[in-house]
Write a protein that holds these residues in place. Sequence first.
Motif, PDB file in Angstrom:
ATOM      1  N   SER A   1       0.825  -1.198   0.000  1.00 43.51           N
ATOM      2  CA  SER A   1       0.000   0.000   0.000  1.00 43.51           C
ATOM      3  C   SER A   1       0.860   1.250   0.000  1.00 43.51           C
ATOM      4  CB  SER A   1      -0.961  -0.006   1.180  1.00 43.51           C
ATOM      5  OG  SER A   1      -0.307  -0.415   2.332  1.00 43.51           O
ATOM      6  N   ALA A   2       2.009   1.173   0.705  1.00 44.72           N
ATOM      7  CA  ALA A   2       2.897   2.331   0.700  1.00 44.72           C
ATOM      8  C   ALA A   2       3.433   2.562  -0.700  1.00 44.72           C
ATOM      9  CB  ALA A   2       4.050   2.113   1.663  1.00 44.72           C
TER      10      ALA A   2
ATOM     11  N   SER B   1       1.913   1.907  -3.409  1.00 44.42           N
ATOM     12  CA  SER B   1       0.887   2.534  -4.230  1.00 44.42           C
ATOM     13  C   SER B   1       0.764   4.011  -3.885  1.00 44.42           C
ATOM     14  CB  SER B   1      -0.447   1.812  -4.061  1.00 44.42           C
ATOM     15  OG  SER B   1      -0.907   1.957  -2.744  1.00 44.42           O
ATOM     16  N   VAL B   2       1.071   4.368  -2.622  1.00 37.71           N
ATOM     17  CA  VAL B   2       1.071   5.779  -2.272  1.00 37.71           C
ATOM     18  C   VAL B   2       2.109   6.501  -3.107  1.00 37.71           C
ATOM     19  CG1 VAL B   2       1.545   7.461  -0.475  1.00 37.71           C
ATOM     20  CG2 VAL B   2       0.415   5.331   0.105  1.00 37.71           C
ATOM     21  N   LYS B   3       3.301   5.899  -3.140  1.00 37.84           N
ATOM     22  CA  LYS B   3       4.398   6.567  -3.809  1.00 37.84           C
ATOM     23  C   LYS B   3       4.195   6.564  -5.317  1.00 37.84           C
ATOM     24  CE  LYS B   3       8.096   7.166  -1.881  1.00 37.84           C
ATOM     25  NZ  LYS B   3       9.497   7.136  -1.482  1.00 37.84           N
TER      26      LYS B   3
ATOM     27  N   GLY C   1       1.467   6.971  -6.707  1.00 39.00           N
ATOM     28  CA  GLY C   1       0.429   7.928  -7.015  1.00 39.00           C
ATOM     29  C   GLY C   1       1.005   9.170  -7.676  1.00 39.00           C
TER      30      GLY C   1
ATOM     31  N   PHE D   1      -4.432   4.404   2.455  1.00 39.33           N
ATOM     32  CA  PHE D   1      -3.076   4.131   1.968  1.00 39.33           C
ATOM     33  C   PHE D   1      -3.100   4.297   0.468  1.00 39.33           C
ATOM     34  CE2 PHE D   1      -3.381   1.223   5.720  1.00 39.33           C
ATOM     35  CZ  PHE D   1      -2.407   1.817   6.498  1.00 39.33           C
ATOM     36  N   GLY D   2      -2.666   5.424  -0.038  1.00 42.04           N
ATOM     37  CA  GLY D   2      -2.702   5.641  -1.483  1.00 42.04           C
ATOM     38  C   GLY D   2      -4.129   5.594  -1.981  1.00 42.04           C
ATOM     39  N   ASP D   3      -4.410   4.686  -2.925  1.00 41.02           N
ATOM     40  CA  ASP D   3      -5.760   4.600  -3.471  1.00 41.02           C
ATOM     41  C   ASP D   3      -6.647   3.699  -2.621  1.00 41.02           C
ATOM     42  OD1 ASP D   3      -4.836   6.157  -5.499  1.00 41.02           O
ATOM     43  OD2 ASP D   3      -4.339   4.452  -6.801  1.00 41.02           O
ATOM     44  N   THR D   4      -6.029   2.965  -1.697  1.00 37.96           N
ATOM     45  CA  THR D   4      -6.788   2.014  -0.898  1.00 37.96           C
ATOM     46  C   THR D   4      -7.341   2.703   0.345  1.00 37.96           C
ATOM     47  OG1 THR D   4      -4.989   0.544  -1.499  1.00 37.96           O
ATOM     48  CG2 THR D   4      -6.696  -0.335  -0.031  1.00 37.96           C
TER      49      THR D   4
END
Lengths: 623, 251
Positions: A532-533, A535-537, A539, B14-17
């Motif tokens: 998930s981290a 996917s944050v980055k 973004g 968390f980001g898109d989640t």
Amino acid sequence: MVSVLIRLKLAALRHSWGGGQSSMLQLGAVVGIAIAAWTWYQVATAANVTDAAGATAVSFAVWALVWVALPLMAGSGGDPLQPDLFRLLPIPPRRLAFSLLGASAVGVLPLVTFVAFASLVLVGAPLGPAAAVVSLVGACVSLAFVIASSRVVVQWMGMAVESRLGLELAAIQYALLICLSFIWLPIGVVAAQGGTGGGVLMSLPPPGEVARALPTGWSTVAVEAAGRGDWLLVVGALAGLTGLTVGIVVVWAGLLARRLRGESASHARRFRPASVWNVRRLVPSTPLGAVVGKELRAWARHPRRSLQLRVAFWSALMLTVVPGLFGARAELWPWTGAVFAVVATIGFANVYGMDGSSLWLTLVTETARDDVRGRQTAWLVAVGLPAVLVTIAFTALAGDPAAWPWVLAVLPALVGASTGGGPLLAVLLPASLPERRGGNPLELGDAPTTAGRLMMQGLVVTLLTPLMAVPAGLVVWLSPSPAHWFGVVVGLITGGLYAWGFGRGAAAYLSRHGPELMDQMRMRANPVARASARSVKAGAPTSGSALAAIASGVLATVGIILLVPQGIVALTFSLADSDVKSWFVARYLPDELQVPASVMLAIVGGLILLAAWLMRSPRAIRE
Amino acid sequence: MTPALEMVGLSKRFGDTVAADRVDLVVPSGSFYGLVGPNGAGKTTSLSMAVGLLRPDTGTARVLGLDVWSDPERAKALVGVLPDALSYPERLTGRELLTYVGLLRGLARRVVAERTEELLSVLGLAEARDNLVVDYSTGMRKKIGLAAALLHAPRLLVLDEPFEAVDPVSAATIRTILARLVVSGGTVIFSSHVMPLVERLCSHVAVIARGKVLVAGTLAEVRAGRALDDVLVDLLHADIGGAEGLVWLAS
């Protein structure tokens, strides 16, 4: 199977290159290309073929060192193909080893290394087409050799630290690597002193000769032999190198098989001291005392931590005690304790990362302050006290009374800086090291950032800790005797301030940003959080962060140029009284200014590098 | 009466989640509360935010009326936590770990020593008490974690997957301990995938999926006379797969 592994590796590489964690990878690539270009430059500008061949032999040896040192200093160097992945697959270990070796040849470092090794063609081509072909073959075999050596060393070390003897051997190897990067210091001192030590240095054979004798030099030997038409030697050297490489891979397969069966390298009893200190009697029954007890046990029991202390011990031995035996004893021995303290601090600067997600206990009990102070207290006992004792003993043995005010002023400042700066750096720049049961305790996992941060910590510690002792040192230097003893007071006061102030900063940061630090620790332990981290980055970056990324890239490049070539390399040349000026700015200054100028450039470069790193700080993960 | 635990509009992205989407949950004092939901539903995220291990984007949590994020010292003293998949100081022995946690909680050394021995023997860890935690099995780690959570006799226990990988005998022991705690006025909230266990133990249950609380209340209200399994499948609009395809598996 090799092709499957290579595809897997490429896929992983693609993800880490495109994602936010790629800055370190790109940084590594830039540095690597710079060193490869340096290799080519050396070979191309050599006066004659023999010198050019000598230059390739030396640079191959240096590259082999990089290959062995990098994963040791930085774990597996971000290789996503960990052998543990294949534990459950029915693949014979030898086949797995050769396949992993093939996959290891794919990546940024192997590519850059190959570019550097290809400089051998510059030596071979002028000697005729046959020699050119030999040089190309030699470059390939040499690449296989360094990769295989690197893998087997990492594998062996990881298994060895589980036993007491293995831990010691691993520590000596690490210390050797650290010493190789600082060895010019004592050599310079000894050489400047002349005497027997200086004579020994002068009588050593030239580096090209030594490098040709090493396995990494055999391909150079083969190319030279091809030029002379000595085909027996060509075949012998290449076959020898190939045979050695295959032998190493077979040994690696053996280690791999044991590892996959869950055995450690040594069949000696596992390293597990029951109770080194009877801590209970010594520490109070308070949260602070609990942390002190836990930390003392951790420094004694955890392979990674005890390795760190032993590396510091052996580094001190190799950098001051042993060279001191060859001359310059009075100059080198008093600093044994100081070297020990500074090298040990590299480990302390990741004390939170080494404990990983167990930080949750500190958070749920709201004991941030006790945690930092307890870790500091244990550090003073485990490292500060030995450093002081060693300093006193070796200064007495060195037999120069003039050294006393110096060491007594500088050491307290260093120990204080270490005690305060360690935890502060550890909360600001943590490199979380997961503890996987049954895994290689030295393995770092697969994030390039971890390796980068560890290197960053090492750099910051080795550059800034000595700087902290400058005020005390200056007082000793500039004051007339006996007023120079006042430096000891300055050392004690600054040291105390560092320990108290930086520790306070660390505690404040921990209690305010505990959950965020926890996120970083969890990141490594929990693949979901990591995903998930990521996917944050991944973004869409805002224009601000893109700008920051570019700026930090530029800063990092400038910092490296100042630190390595303009600082350290130029300093080495100055100390060795070489005539090389080239593009080293400091070398164009008057003689007496060259050394201070190089040191200043190195420090400024280090600070710029730090600034570049902080710009890409963990905050980017959270936001 | 003040609820033992309140989650108020807890959100985490968390980001898109979206891991937690305005989670509101009231855990009454003296309840035995089960938190159920599919993998990745946001159970761990919600519990972590409730005990101060993960900072929520919005919202807060209160323990017996005390805000976990603005008054952490007093709030956290009332809670015992068993996290899932986090490490311990791995190179301590089981007994040393409990001593460490007890002293961190501010208990007297004598009290810690007594409770440690008692917990180790009740949970079947007496033989392993001088082994390093790093060498414990997954089930033993759960048990030593539970012992650490119980040590300071908290009013509220927050347990993430406490029964995972625990052997049947130990599981029965843990059930008994938790039930006694609830009878004596304490509160337990735990997450689980095992519906029959939740049905057997809990007075209250909440179903979480995709970061939202779908339903919460007493067990009887949520079940409405059906099996909890079926309620869950209905709520998630899930089709139970596995009947089609996979022909090669049987050949």
